[in-house]
Design a protein around this motif. Structure first.
Motif, short mmCIF file in Angstrom:
data_model
loop_
_atom_site.label_atom_id
_atom_site.label_comp_id
_atom_site.label_asym_id
_atom_site.label_seq_id
_atom_site.Cartn_x
_atom_site.Cartn_y
_atom_site.Cartn_z
N SER A 269 2.53 -3.67 -6.37
CA SER A 269 2.88 -2.31 -5.95
C SER A 269 4.33 -1.97 -6.26
O SER A 269 4.66 -0.82 -6.52
N ILE A 305 -0.54 6.92 -4.40
CA ILE A 305 -1.62 6.64 -3.44
C ILE A 305 -2.27 5.30 -3.74
O ILE A 305 -2.53 4.50 -2.83
N PHE A 306 -2.53 5.02 -5.03
CA PHE A 306 -3.15 3.75 -5.38
C PHE A 306 -2.23 2.57 -5.08
O PHE A 306 -2.69 1.51 -4.64
N ALA A 308 0.00 2.48 -2.67
CA ALA A 308 -0.04 2.31 -1.21
C ALA A 308 -1.35 1.66 -0.77
O ALA A 308 -1.36 0.77 0.10
N LEU A 309 -2.47 2.08 -1.38
CA LEU A 309 -3.76 1.48 -1.04
C LEU A 309 -3.80 0.00 -1.39
O LEU A 309 -4.41 -0.81 -0.68
N ASN A 310 -3.14 -0.37 -2.48
CA ASN A 310 -3.09 -1.78 -2.86
C ASN A 310 -2.41 -2.61 -1.77
O ASN A 310 -2.91 -3.69 -1.40
N ILE A 312 -2.16 -1.81 1.41
CA ILE A 312 -2.99 -1.80 2.62
C ILE A 312 -4.17 -2.76 2.48
O ILE A 312 -4.47 -3.54 3.40
N VAL A 313 -4.85 -2.73 1.33
CA VAL A 313 -6.01 -3.60 1.12
C VAL A 313 -5.59 -5.07 1.13
O VAL A 313 -6.25 -5.91 1.76
N ARG A 315 -3.04 -6.35 2.59
CA ARG A 315 -2.67 -6.71 3.96
C ARG A 315 -3.90 -6.97 4.81
O ARG A 315 -3.93 -7.89 5.63
#
Length: 322
Positions: A269, A305-306, A308-310, A312-313, A315
């Motif tokens: 990220s 967004i992708f 940030a999603l990376n 979150i996923v 984590r």
């Protein structure tokens, strides 16, 4: 021509963190810093300015004030972490601090960059609020980590005190005197509350809920059950100390195993962002030909967004409960 704006943004953010920490230490003194191993409660008592009741009231107010202010707009994001960190700033002072460092960041952006007014306002507020949140979050993580590390020693010290004949309230007082902060002050508050008539099990339960620590809940439940049903509290706490140490070792082992995945997520990220900064510094006009394209701004948001999603996923994948 090199663009210094990304570097200025980073320097302003670091300046915000240093400013908040400096103000905190100036206002409350070195003893309140987590870098200091001084037992703050005993230091306050030894100064002679306040009696035991006044010190207890002040410490309880500091530790509970943030939970009582969760309904304040914007501050609700900060209240939980500020409570766990036992930040001595009041909620109003923290809000004023966020406003002050936001103004500081805005002035720094005005002097050091040529960004538009709207960009400077948004970035100033983001750096101010984000900087204070990161500072409080860092304090909370460090304090909780130290408490988790100290807790097995505290329980074993209570076991030894009980076996030589001390009552449990005296064992709590011994822990408050012999250990270092932050756990010493926490147990000192429990000892003072017990002196003024509050049930020890209730005090331990309140501390466990305030800190949101599972091991502390185990201790509170063990003490409460022993008070209601009887039994050898020293043996119960000795077994609990072994369980806490085993959980602590397992937690560290899981953390070491999942460290690679965590840093992989952060690297994946962070690398595009770092590449963007390097490109902007080395060639500020690199994206000039596509800036006016209708898909440029939406594509930037989609990429963000992708990324940030990376995080979150990744984590979620490595968030293993122990």
């Amino acid at each position: 021509m090199l663009s210094a704006e990304p570097i200025i943004y980073g320097l302003i953010f670091v300046g915000v963190l240093v400013l908040v920490e400096g103000v905190y230490l100036v206002v409350f003194g070195k003893s309140i810093s987590l870098n200091s191993r001084v037992n703050r409660r005993l230091e306050m008592l030894n100064k002679g300015n306040a009696n035991r009741e006044e010190v207890l009231a002040k410490l309880r107010k500091e530790m509970d004030q943030h939970l009582q202010s969760r309904g304040v707009p914007l501050y609700s994001l900060l209240a939980d972490r500020a409570q766990k960190a036992a930040i001595a700033f009041t909620p109003n002072q923290l809000i004023m601090m966020m406003v002050g460092v936001s103004v500081f960041a805005f002035l720094g952006l005005t002097i050091g960059t040529e960004a538009g007014l709207a960009v400077r306002i948004v970035m100033g507020v983001g750096l101010g609020v984000g900087g204070v949140y990161m500072w409080v979050n860092g304090k909370a993580k460090k304090r909780l980590g130290m408490i988790e590390e100290q807790l097995p020693d505290a329980v074993e010290l209570m076991v030894r005190s009980l076996r030589v004949g001390h009552p449990f309230s005296s064992a709590i007082s011994i822990v408050a005197k012999e250990l270092k902060d932050p756990l010493a002050t926490e147990f000192g508050i429990i000892a003072d509350e017990s002196t003024y008539g509050r049930d020890v099990g209730e005090s331990l339960k309140h501390m466990a809920e305030r800190l949101d620590m599972q091991d502390m809940r185990f201790l509170a439940v063990a003490v409460t059950i022993q008070q209601q049903s009887g039994g050898n509290l020293a043996e119960i706490l000795e077994g609990l100390a072994k369980v806490i140490r085993a959980r602590f070792r397992l937690f560290r082992r899981v953390k070491a195993i999942t460290a690679e995945a965590q840093w992989s997520g952060k690297f994946l990220s962070g690398f595009p962002v770092a590449a963007l900064i390097v490109i902007q510094v080395t060639d500020p006009h690199y994206y000039d030909e596509v800036l006016d394209h209708p898909w440029f701004i939406p594509a930037c948001f989609i990429v963000g967004i992708f990324l940030a999603l990376n995080l979150i996923v990744m984590r979620m994948l490595v968030n293993i409960k122990v």
